[in-house]
Design an enzyme around this catalytic site. Structure first.
Site, mmCIF file in Angstrom:
data_model
loop_
_atom_site.group_PDB
_atom_site.id
_atom_site.type_symbol
_atom_site.label_atom_id
_atom_site.label_comp_id
_atom_site.label_asym_id
_atom_site.label_seq_id
_atom_site.Cartn_x
_atom_site.Cartn_y
_atom_site.Cartn_z
ATOM 1 N N GLU A 131 0.844 -1.200 0.000
ATOM 2 C CA GLU A 131 0.000 0.000 0.000
ATOM 3 C C GLU A 131 0.881 1.252 0.000
ATOM 4 O O GLU A 131 0.946 2.007 0.965
ATOM 5 C CB GLU A 131 -0.968 -0.080 1.194
ATOM 6 C CG GLU A 131 -1.882 -1.303 1.083
ATOM 7 C CD GLU A 131 -2.625 -1.683 2.366
ATOM 8 O OE1 GLU A 131 -2.588 -0.928 3.347
ATOM 9 O OE2 GLU A 131 -3.246 -2.770 2.369
ATOM 10 N N ARG A 146 2.071 -8.244 0.913
ATOM 11 C CA ARG A 146 1.316 -7.549 1.956
ATOM 12 C C ARG A 146 1.903 -7.739 3.357
ATOM 13 O O ARG A 146 1.918 -6.830 4.181
ATOM 14 C CB ARG A 146 -0.121 -8.112 1.930
ATOM 15 C CG ARG A 146 -1.016 -7.799 3.120
ATOM 16 C CD ARG A 146 -2.372 -8.455 2.879
ATOM 17 N NE ARG A 146 -3.249 -8.468 4.042
ATOM 18 C CZ ARG A 146 -4.214 -7.562 4.272
ATOM 19 N NH1 ARG A 146 -4.384 -6.544 3.441
ATOM 20 N NH2 ARG A 146 -4.990 -7.683 5.317
#
Ligand code: 0X9
Ligand code: ZN
Length: 331
Positions: free
Chosen positions: A71, A150
């Site tokens: 992200e 992630r």
């Protein structure tokens, strides 16, 4: 210079934090908040523009970015906020910066972030097949090196990493988390099995009683979430959080029309337990606790083009001004 026209590597972000410490010795303290599996420091900055804090007054704000490696807009937004707090001449920004002591960590998951900047090369596969015994099997078979990584990078049997936002010790493994080490939402072997979450929790413990707000930045979906993730029940100061959330997303939409949705995690997206903000909220009863899911709504998803870093961060800063203003009158 540093700038927000492209995404930065971990080394660049850390070098910039160190530069700030030297450039603003009276206001910025660079801190090592924790350690990673691969031995990297988890670096942050403490910003204080002269505000005196004591052990009981809730005058500290904690900002967390990058707990999910892919992200990238999260660390970029967090560094933008740090820069604005140090350089903005806008009175409202100055007032916000100077009203609290800020503990700001752009990346809670440095190993994972570094991993998203590495690519699996054809050469690497070749080396693997010719020197199978000398190469880390986990690295090659289980796709551990890619832009969409992630988790942390700890080794768990044949797979790597735990979801650092499922690993915190409040209602751990009580929904929306996996016990399969190969899953992207693997909660870890036990609560705080990951050194990243364990050491950052210890750091947060040192300021916990002073916390007025805790804000976590993720992407994507354009949401402003608040606790809790394990249940749809309206716990703690749900009503206050909802009203602050509504004002915050209204302010966010003003500049570019970007629409966010606000609500608690379980009702707004899905049940998810073991998140950092839930642990902080439950342990320290922090009045203002939010998780941003930043731009966009899926056109680019995690691969948000770098030319959106600045507009995204501008609207987020607008929203933070409203959040803290509203929190003052609501709480
Ligand atoms: O699932 C998550 O961890 C977050 N969404 S993401 O797509 N960025 O992975 C939401 C986090 C919600 N917060 C808590 N569950 N405490
Ligand atoms: Zn996330």
């Amino acid at each position: 210079g540093f700038g927000w026209k492209r995404y930065h590597t971990l080394d660049e972000i850390y070098a910039w934090l160190e530069y700030l410490g030297k450039q603003y010795p009276g206001q910025v303290r660079v801190v090592d908040g924790g350690r990673t599996y691969q031995g990297r420091p988890i670096k942050g900055v403490v910003l204080n523009f002269g505000r005196q804090t004591n052990g009981t007054e809730r005058s500290t704000v904690f900002i967390e970015g990058g707990i999910h490696a892919r992200e990238w807009i999260s660390p970029a937004t967090v560094t933008y906020i740090v820069n604005q707090f140090l350089t903005s001449e806008q009175p409202e920004v100055r007032r916000l910066a100077e009203s609290y002591e800020w503990h700001i960590f752009p990346s809670f998951n440095p190993d994972g972030y570094v991993n998203t900047h590495n690519r699996v090369s054809a050469a690497r596969f070749f080396i693997f097949y010719t020197h199978i015994s000398r190469t880390n099997v986990n690295d090659v078979f289980f796709n551990s090196q890619n832009r969409l990584w992630r988790k942390t990078l700890s080794v768990n049997g044949f797979c790597r990493g735990a979801d650092a936002n499922r690993n915190w010790g409040y209602k751990w493994m009580s929904g929306g988390a996996s016990n399969n080490p190969c899953s992207d939402t693997f909660a870890g072997r036990k609560a705080f099995s990951e050194i990243e979450t364990r050491s950052m929790a210890e750091y947060i413990d040192t300021v916990g009683k002073k916390l007025y707000a805790y804000i976590s930045f993720h992407s994507y979906s354009q949401l402003l979430l608040f606790p809790y993730g394990h249940t749809k029940a309206h716990l703690d100061n749900y009503d206050e959080s909802l009203s602050i959330g509504k004002k915050t997303i209204a302010a966010l939409a003003k500049r570019y029309g970007t629409k966010y949705v606000t609500g608690n995690v379980a009702e707004t997206i899905y049940v998810a337990s073991g998140g950092s903000m839930d642990w902080v909220k439950a342990k320290y009863r922090v009045p203002v606790v939010f998780t941003y899911e930043l731009r966009d709504t899926g056109d680019y998803g995690f691969l948000l083009p770098a030319n959106q870093i600045i507009p995204n961060a501008e609207e987020v800063l607008d929203s933070l001004l409203a959040m803290f203003k509203e929190a003052r009158v609501t709480i």
